[in-house]
Design an enzyme around this catalytic site. Sequence first.
Site, PDB file in Angstrom:
ATOM      1  CB  CYS A  54      -0.899  -0.007   1.248  1.00  0.00           C
ATOM      2  SG  CYS A  54      -2.020   1.403   1.283  1.00  0.00           S
ATOM      3  CB  CYS A  58      -1.349   3.750   8.116  1.00  0.00           C
ATOM      4  SG  CYS A  58      -2.405   4.478   6.842  1.00  0.00           S
ATOM      5  CB  CYS A  61      -0.935  -0.300   8.331  1.00  0.00           C
ATOM      6  SG  CYS A  61      -1.784  -1.478   7.252  1.00  0.00           S
ATOM      7  CB  CYS A  98     -16.033  -6.678   6.687  1.00  0.00           C
ATOM      8  SG  CYS A  98     -15.135  -5.132   6.557  1.00  0.00           S
ATOM      9  CB  CYS A 129     -18.865  -4.346   5.441  1.00  0.00           C
ATOM     10  SG  CYS A 129     -17.779  -3.031   6.048  1.00  0.00           S
ATOM     11  CB  CYS A 189     -18.450   0.714   9.281  1.00  0.00           C
ATOM     12  SG  CYS A 189     -17.372  -0.163  10.439  1.00  0.00           S
ATOM     13  NE  ARG A 261     -17.715  -4.941  13.896  1.00  0.00           N
ATOM     14  CZ  ARG A 261     -18.114  -4.047  12.994  1.00  0.00           C
ATOM     15  NH1 ARG A 261     -17.270  -3.162  12.545  1.00  0.00           N
ATOM     16  NH2 ARG A 261     -19.346  -4.072  12.544  1.00  0.00           N
TER      17      ARG A 261
HETATM   18  N1  SAM Z   1      -6.625   0.690   3.072  1.00  0.00           N
HETATM   19  C1  SAM Z   1      -7.901   1.060   3.526  1.00  0.00           C
HETATM   20  C2  SAM Z   1      -7.867   2.236   4.479  1.00  0.00           C
HETATM   21  O1  SAM Z   1      -6.915   2.372   5.244  1.00  0.00           O
HETATM   22  O2  SAM Z   1      -8.814   3.010   4.479  1.00  0.00           O
HETATM   23  C3  SAM Z   1      -8.707  -0.070   4.137  1.00  0.00           C
HETATM   24  C4  SAM Z   1      -8.035  -1.118   4.999  1.00  0.00           C
HETATM   25  S1  SAM Z   1      -7.323  -0.552   6.527  1.00  0.00           S
HETATM   26  C5  SAM Z   1      -6.316  -1.912   6.995  1.00  0.00           C
HETATM   27  C6  SAM Z   1      -8.695  -0.501   7.653  1.00  0.00           C
HETATM   28  C7  SAM Z   1      -8.464  -0.045   9.064  1.00  0.00           C
HETATM   29  O3  SAM Z   1      -7.900  -1.095   9.837  1.00  0.00           O
HETATM   30  C8  SAM Z   1      -7.532   1.110   9.323  1.00  0.00           C
HETATM   31  O4  SAM Z   1      -8.125   2.339   9.084  1.00  0.00           O
HETATM   32  C9  SAM Z   1      -7.225   0.950  10.793  1.00  0.00           C
HETATM   33  O5  SAM Z   1      -8.150   1.681  11.585  1.00  0.00           O
HETATM   34  C10 SAM Z   1      -7.388  -0.555  11.026  1.00  0.00           C
HETATM   35  N2  SAM Z   1      -6.070  -1.170  11.311  1.00  0.00           N
HETATM   36  C11 SAM Z   1      -5.100  -1.407  10.413  1.00  0.00           C
HETATM   37  N3  SAM Z   1      -4.014  -1.947  10.998  1.00  0.00           N
HETATM   38  C12 SAM Z   1      -4.293  -2.052  12.317  1.00  0.00           C
HETATM   39  C13 SAM Z   1      -3.561  -2.517  13.453  1.00  0.00           C
HETATM   40  N4  SAM Z   1      -2.340  -2.958  13.339  1.00  0.00           N
HETATM   41  N5  SAM Z   1      -4.178  -2.486  14.651  1.00  0.00           N
HETATM   42  C14 SAM Z   1      -5.446  -2.010  14.763  1.00  0.00           C
HETATM   43  N6  SAM Z   1      -6.176  -1.560  13.740  1.00  0.00           N
HETATM   44  C15 SAM Z   1      -5.606  -1.564  12.525  1.00  0.00           C
HETATM   45  C1  DTB Z   2     -11.559  -1.940  11.469  1.00  0.00           C
HETATM   46  O1  DTB Z   2     -11.881  -0.929  12.122  1.00  0.00           O
HETATM   47  N1  DTB Z   2     -10.720  -2.884  11.878  1.00  0.00           N
HETATM   48  C2  DTB Z   2     -10.542  -3.910  10.873  1.00  0.00           C
HETATM   49  C3  DTB Z   2     -11.532  -3.450   9.765  1.00  0.00           C
HETATM   50  N2  DTB Z   2     -12.002  -2.199  10.254  1.00  0.00           N
HETATM   51  C4  DTB Z   2     -11.108  -3.417   8.377  1.00  0.00           C
HETATM   52  C5  DTB Z   2      -9.133  -4.119  10.483  1.00  0.00           C
HETATM   53  C6  DTB Z   2      -8.263  -4.522  11.630  1.00  0.00           C
HETATM   54  C7  DTB Z   2      -6.900  -4.805  11.111  1.00  0.00           C
HETATM   55  C8  DTB Z   2      -5.994  -5.322  12.172  1.00  0.00           C
HETATM   56  C9  DTB Z   2      -4.615  -5.550  11.686  1.00  0.00           C
HETATM   57  C10 DTB Z   2      -4.479  -6.568  10.603  1.00  0.00           C
HETATM   58  O2  DTB Z   2      -5.029  -7.690  10.689  1.00  0.00           O
HETATM   59  O3  DTB Z   2      -3.745  -6.277   9.643  1.00  0.00           O
HETATM   60 FE1  SF4 Z   3      -2.777   1.214   3.398  1.00  0.00          FE
HETATM   61 FE2  SF4 Z   3      -2.803   0.056   5.788  1.00  0.00          FE
HETATM   62 FE3  SF4 Z   3      -3.059   2.678   5.625  1.00  0.00          FE
HETATM   63 FE4  SF4 Z   3      -5.068   1.085   4.768  1.00  0.00          FE
HETATM   64  S1  SF4 Z   3      -4.335   1.290   6.850  1.00  0.00           S
HETATM   65  S2  SF4 Z   3      -4.230   2.896   3.727  1.00  0.00           S
HETATM   66  S3  SF4 Z   3      -3.882  -0.638   3.986  1.00  0.00           S
HETATM   67  S4  SF4 Z   3      -1.253   1.494   4.990  1.00  0.00           S
END
Ligand code: SAM
Ligand code: DTB
Ligand code: SF4
Length: 324
Positions: A54, A58, A61, A98, A129, A189, A261
Amino acid sequence: MNSLRHDWTRDEIAALFEQPFNDLLFQAHQLHRRYFDPNRVQVSTLLSIKTGACPEDCAYCSQSARNAAELERERLLPLAEVVEKARAAKHNGASRFCMGAAWRNPTDKNLDKVIEMVEAVHALGLETCVTLGMLTQQQTQRLKQAGLDYYNHNLDTSPEYYGDIITTRTYQDRLDTLTHVRDAGINVCCGGIVGMGEQQDDRISLLQQLANLPQHPESVPINMLVQIEGTPLHGVEKIDALDFVRTIAVARMLMPASTVRLSAGRSEMSDEMQALCFFAGANSIFYGDKLLTTTNPDENQDRKLFARLGINQDTVEQAQVSAA
Ligand code: SAM
Ligand code: DTB
Ligand code: SF4
């Protein structure tokens, strides 16, 4: 029923947080009972339909190309594989499926593929979702036409702390996407992550942003950071378990009619901590042994926990009635 408020001040929210724990939980639970069956929890299953590489930065992530987390990248999954996973999720009792993609935003070509997935999952009788990053107004309209029920797009943290976590898109970009989703008539959401090294003020400010949106998100995921090696937030100080429960309780009080949630981070929570979260107002979880790239408690463990607590899972039909 009380009318829902959209004019919360930080001082008011801080005062909720600062109450004695029992007072806060009692109030949150009372409100929870006014709006929901306290013994029913909605369950969603997650699937990463496009993993890694990506372009966003973030700091939490595993999927950011700028982070050093070890992760096997995957291109957009084929439709048949998504349908198979959705069928299994339904069989295991999930009412919503989702699908998440590691994109800054989908191209229109990508969206064509996702729309086929949404239609196929919808045809299985599951709620749908997706979380795909930023969307234009036209893209949200196309998703609505395809039968999408919910779009997940989190604010993640307070506007004040946001710049420490993400620099490649602004808070306003997120708010704009949320407006497009809302205007298209898709359920919103939207929540955030705690345990990222933020202060209590940031939790207050995040919840204020969510509660003061023109309409409360129908679903509010509260994620506890899953710390991932190779990401900048690996090793950050963890949130105190009771402060996490307080965050759930305050979210319940500010957005009493929304589903809250208990989202990422459950693998690190004891059954007792989760039980407190359900008492404080959480009424939804992700179900299935994987979130997007990290682990989640497996279904058997969750079934046992629900049985110990006398909690029932929402069936698809019940979920649809509550959403209507
Ligand atoms: N890439 C898209 C975005 O960021 O909008 C969708 C997928 S992203 C992984 C969805 C959400 O997962 C993020 O906004 C974040 O709130 C949550 N998330 C991602 N990594 C996480 C982590 N390590 N621990 C907790 N929540 C996480
Ligand atoms: C949300 O608030 N949490 C989910 C979903 N929306 C997409 C994602 C959690 C991701 C946790 C880290 C991972 O598994 O990569
Ligand atoms: Fe990309 Fe992860 Fe950020 Fe979503 S949360 S935009 S997958 S870096």
